[in-house]
Design a protein around this motif. Structure first.
Motif, PDB file in Angstrom:
ATOM      1  N   GLY A 257      -5.339  12.358   2.420  1.00 27.78           N
ATOM      2  CA  GLY A 257      -5.928  11.069   2.047  1.00 27.78           C
ATOM      3  C   GLY A 257      -5.043  10.254   1.120  1.00 27.78           C
ATOM      4  O   GLY A 257      -5.458   9.199   0.624  1.00 27.78           O
ATOM      5  N   ASP A 258      -3.808  10.720   0.911  1.00 27.76           N
ATOM      6  CA  ASP A 258      -2.918  10.010  -0.009  1.00 27.76           C
ATOM      7  C   ASP A 258      -2.325   8.745   0.624  1.00 27.76           C
ATOM      8  O   ASP A 258      -1.495   8.079   0.019  1.00 27.76           O
ATOM      9  N   MET A 259      -2.817   8.429   1.807  1.00 26.49           N
ATOM     10  CA  MET A 259      -2.414   7.168   2.467  1.00 26.49           C
ATOM     11  C   MET A 259      -3.564   6.162   2.433  1.00 26.49           C
ATOM     12  O   MET A 259      -3.532   5.144   3.136  1.00 26.49           O
TER      13      MET A 259
ATOM     14  N   PHE B 251       0.902  12.843   3.912  1.00 26.14           N
ATOM     15  CA  PHE B 251       0.523  14.118   3.296  1.00 26.14           C
ATOM     16  C   PHE B 251       1.397  14.309   2.068  1.00 26.14           C
ATOM     17  O   PHE B 251       2.615  14.165   2.139  1.00 26.14           O
ATOM     18  N   ASP B 252       0.748  14.644   0.949  1.00 23.36           N
ATOM     19  CA  ASP B 252       1.485  14.825  -0.299  1.00 23.36           C
ATOM     20  C   ASP B 252       1.412  16.281  -0.740  1.00 23.36           C
ATOM     21  O   ASP B 252       0.462  16.699  -1.405  1.00 23.36           O
ATOM     22  N   ALA B 253       2.437  17.042  -0.339  1.00 27.50           N
ATOM     23  CA  ALA B 253       2.510  18.439  -0.797  1.00 27.50           C
ATOM     24  C   ALA B 253       3.090  18.508  -2.206  1.00 27.50           C
ATOM     25  O   ALA B 253       3.050  19.561  -2.844  1.00 27.50           O
TER      26      ALA B 253
ATOM     27  N   GLY C 112       0.805  -1.217   0.000  1.00 25.98           N
ATOM     28  CA  GLY C 112       0.000   0.000   0.000  1.00 25.98           C
ATOM     29  C   GLY C 112       0.838   1.266   0.000  1.00 25.98           C
ATOM     30  O   GLY C 112       1.894   1.332   0.639  1.00 25.98           O
ATOM     31  N   LYS C 113       0.338   2.261  -0.717  1.00 19.53           N
ATOM     32  CA  LYS C 113       0.937   3.598  -0.685  1.00 19.53           C
ATOM     33  C   LYS C 113       0.345   4.354   0.488  1.00 19.53           C
ATOM     34  O   LYS C 113      -0.878   4.503   0.583  1.00 19.53           O
ATOM     35  N   ALA C 114       1.203   4.843   1.371  1.00 21.22           N
ATOM     36  CA  ALA C 114       0.702   5.634   2.504  1.00 21.22           C
ATOM     37  C   ALA C 114       1.501   6.926   2.624  1.00 21.22           C
ATOM     38  O   ALA C 114       2.364   7.076   3.487  1.00 21.22           O
TER      39      ALA C 114
ATOM     40  N   ALA D  96       5.600  12.853  -8.306  1.00 26.12           N
ATOM     41  CA  ALA D  96       5.326  11.454  -8.690  1.00 26.12           C
ATOM     42  C   ALA D  96       6.050  10.566  -7.675  1.00 26.12           C
ATOM     43  O   ALA D  96       6.973   9.812  -8.009  1.00 26.12           O
ATOM     44  N   GLU D  97       5.626  10.704  -6.409  1.00 26.27           N
ATOM     45  CA  GLU D  97       6.338  10.055  -5.294  1.00 26.27           C
ATOM     46  C   GLU D  97       5.760   8.682  -4.947  1.00 26.27           C
ATOM     47  O   GLU D  97       6.457   7.843  -4.383  1.00 26.27           O
ATOM     48  N   GLY D  98       4.489   8.470  -5.296  1.00 25.01           N
ATOM     49  CA  GLY D  98       3.854   7.207  -4.909  1.00 25.01           C
ATOM     50  C   GLY D  98       4.563   6.012  -5.505  1.00 25.01           C
ATOM     51  O   GLY D  98       4.844   5.012  -4.842  1.00 25.01           O
TER      52      GLY D  98
ATOM     53  N   ALA E 185      -3.063   2.039  -4.425  1.00 25.48           N
ATOM     54  CA  ALA E 185      -2.456   3.365  -4.321  1.00 25.48           C
ATOM     55  C   ALA E 185      -3.340   4.447  -4.931  1.00 25.48           C
ATOM     56  O   ALA E 185      -3.942   4.244  -5.989  1.00 25.48           O
ATOM     57  N   THR E 186      -3.384   5.585  -4.276  1.00 24.18           N
ATOM     58  CA  THR E 186      -3.973   6.791  -4.879  1.00 24.18           C
ATOM     59  C   THR E 186      -2.866   7.402  -5.741  1.00 24.18           C
ATOM     60  O   THR E 186      -2.204   8.349  -5.330  1.00 24.18           O
ATOM     61  N   LEU E 187      -2.672   6.843  -6.932  1.00 23.87           N
ATOM     62  CA  LEU E 187      -1.421   7.107  -7.640  1.00 23.87           C
ATOM     63  C   LEU E 187      -1.452   8.278  -8.607  1.00 23.87           C
ATOM     64  O   LEU E 187      -0.508   9.050  -8.663  1.00 23.87           O
TER      65      LEU E 187
HETATM   66 ZN    ZN Z   1       0.754  11.121  -3.965  1.00 24.16          ZN
END
Ligand code: ZN
Ligand code: BES
Ligand code: MN
Length: 499
Positions: A286-288, A268-270, A263-265, A347-349, A372-374
């Motif tokens: 919610g990017d986790m 926080f994705d700034a 899982g992608k967690a 593009a970190e996920g 993943a919320t990719l």
């Molecule tokens: Zn992300």
């Protein structure tokens, strides 16, 4: 978990606070199965409401009517399920959620009349009613200081007569729904509270005795050579964690299968140096959601005692900006030895998943599924209802699609193709992490992940749309925020694989 009691009963069934039953749009005064339970006085009142147009059977529309002691239930709640020929489990979930919302000021015991004339088995109805009631009753405002104390939903009685196995099915559905709401709580938690370390703590505190939890801290992540996960998490004072849950049932049905859930967690994705615009950036807490779905789904499968071995690997990090951020132009080395040129830090996920996929294989995963919320483009393509899936193996893809459709976590297949690989070809390194063309970003992200998926069946679900809602979906998920997407899918998949 699962504080709501679930029972199956035939009349008489005590004195519920409300007795709910489905009403169809094409025959809004038949009250099908309800006819045997409802008093003639109650029925004539309902027929009058139908005649006046207040009771239409429209999907998800309900009204609560006091019975003044004419029947055992204090109130009745006829609820619309739409036209008979379009009734499916989502329609029942939607109707049940409407009842949950309409009755939340008094809560207590909800009885529901299952309807033998619907084109859905009692079992399917029972599951959908329980899910709809429990997911519909979910409230995201835990952080309000003045939330009015209301009596919660305490008990569900499914009125069906003697149906062997139905009580067990319903009770298990309630437990799974509890884990879905647990995952929603994680996704809704603010990022100052739910750091990667805090997520690891939550994973260790599921209370499911058969689960073993572990978490690798930044120095262990470095030691293992996970240069991609380390780079993404480096700018934050809340360092990254690799969270691992292991579930080893005593007698797995298949000795040769270990389900690997990844899982992608991103708590926080700034966006990092490739900073995101300010509008709605708060939703990137919610990017986790993929990681939350994996943790909760694993906990649910273990809680149900499904006979399948599972290793869950969740890559948790916070993608921030600081003097120590990773940058566009950096070249990272992932744990599998491959090098990645960074062309966009947002593009970190795919970067954190690269190392988590490698770890899942290292821990013996034979069949891998990542959530993943990719990509924003997947949400553009499919909206808030379906997730998109990519897989390197047709049988594995079909197995997951079957589980998805049975579970209510809708998923649609997308193409994985080696000729998407050219989008991430790099001049300097083995690959780059994003393309400057505005094309196929979900597919090239999947092709990127493919480089790290190892040997054996692997599938990737991009749940950017249904993982976290910006607004009500108009069905049984009427709250903005986390949906718990993936939890029911994982349970269904684990059930299929261990059957
Ligand atoms: Zn992300
Ligand atoms: N977490 C986002 C994707 C996302 C966007 C999820 C909106 C849910 C709603 C992801 O990390 C991201 O930023 N993706 C970028 C990738 C791009 C920079 C190549 C995207 O899709 O725009
Ligand atoms: Mn991003």
């Amino acid at each position: 978990m699962g504080q709501v009691k679930v029972e199956v009963a035939s009349p008489p069934f005590g004195e519920p606070d409300v007795l709910a039953f489905p009403v169809r749009e094409d025959d809004n005064s038949a009250f099908a199965n309800g006819a045997s339970v409802l008093d003639e006085r109650v029925k004539s009142r309902l027929r009058r409401l139908a005649a006046e147009g207040e009771l239409r059977g429209e999907l998800g529309r309900t009204l609560v009517v006091h019975t003044d002691g004419e029947i055992d239930a204090r109130r009745v709640a006829p609820v619309g399920i739409g036209k008979s020929d379009s009734v499916d489990p989502d329609a029942i979930r939607t109707a049940a959620a409407a009842v949950a919302r309409a009755t939340r000021d008094f809560g207590g015991t909800v009885a529901w009349l299952l309807d033998e004339t619907l084109p859905l088995s009692y079992e399917a109805q029972a599951r959908a009613v329980v899910e709809g009631l429990l997911l519909g009753a979910y409230r995201p405002g835990r952080w309000k200081t003045d939330e009015r104390a209301r009596r919660p939903l305490e008990r569900i009685i499914l009125v069906a007569g003697d149906e062997p196995g139905l009580a067990d099915t319903a009770e298990r559905a309630a437990r799974v729904a509890g884990w879905v709401n647990w995952a929603r709580d994680l996704a809704n938690s603010p990022p100052n509270e739910l750091t990667p370390e805090a997520l690891a703590t939550r994973a260790a505190e599921t209370g499911v005795a058969s689960l073993r939890a572990e978490s690798l801290d930044p120095s262990q992540i470095d030691e293992l050579g996970m240069g991609a996960l380390a780079a993404v998490g480096r700018a934050s004072a809340n360092g990254p964690r690799l969270i691992v849950l292991r579930y080893e049932p005593e007698q797995p049905t298949r000795a040769d299968v270990t389900l690997g859930l990844v899982g992608k967690a991103i708590t926080f994705d700034a966006g990092g140096i490739s900073l995101k615009p300010a509008l709605n950036m708060q939703d990137m807490k919610g990017d986790m959601a993929g990681g939350a779905g994996v943790l909760a789904g694993t906990a649910a499968a273990a809680d149900l005692g499904l006979p399948i071995r599972i290793v869950a690997v969740v890559a948790a990090a916070e993608n921030l900006v600081s003097g120590d951020s990773f940058r566009p132009g950096d070249i990272l080395r992932a744990a599998n030895g491959k090098t990645i040129e960074i062309t966009n830090t947002d593009a970190e996920g795919r970067l954190v998943l690269a190392d988590a996929l490698w770890y899942a294989r290292r821990e013996g995963a034979t069949h891998v599924l990542d959530l993943a919320t990719l990509t924003g483009a997947m949400e553009l393509a499919l909206g808030d209802l379906y997730a998109g899936m990519f897989a390197n193996d047709d049988a594995w893809r079909d197995e997951i699609l079957r589980a998805a459709e049975r579970s209510g976590d809708h998923t649609w297949p997308f193409p994985l193709h080696p000729r998407y690989r050219r989008y991430v070809d790099s001049t300097y390194a083995d690959m780059k992490n994003s393309s400057d063309l505005k094309q196929a970003s979900p597919a090239l992200a999947a092709e990127f992940l493919h480089e790290f998926a190892g040997d054996g069946p692997w599938a990737h679900i991009d749940m950017a749309g249904p993982g976290f809602l910006e607004r009500s979906r108009g069905d049984y998920l009427t709250q903005r925020g986390g949906t718990g997407y993936g939890v029911r899918l994982i349970v269904e998949l684990a059930r299929q694989l261990s059957a």
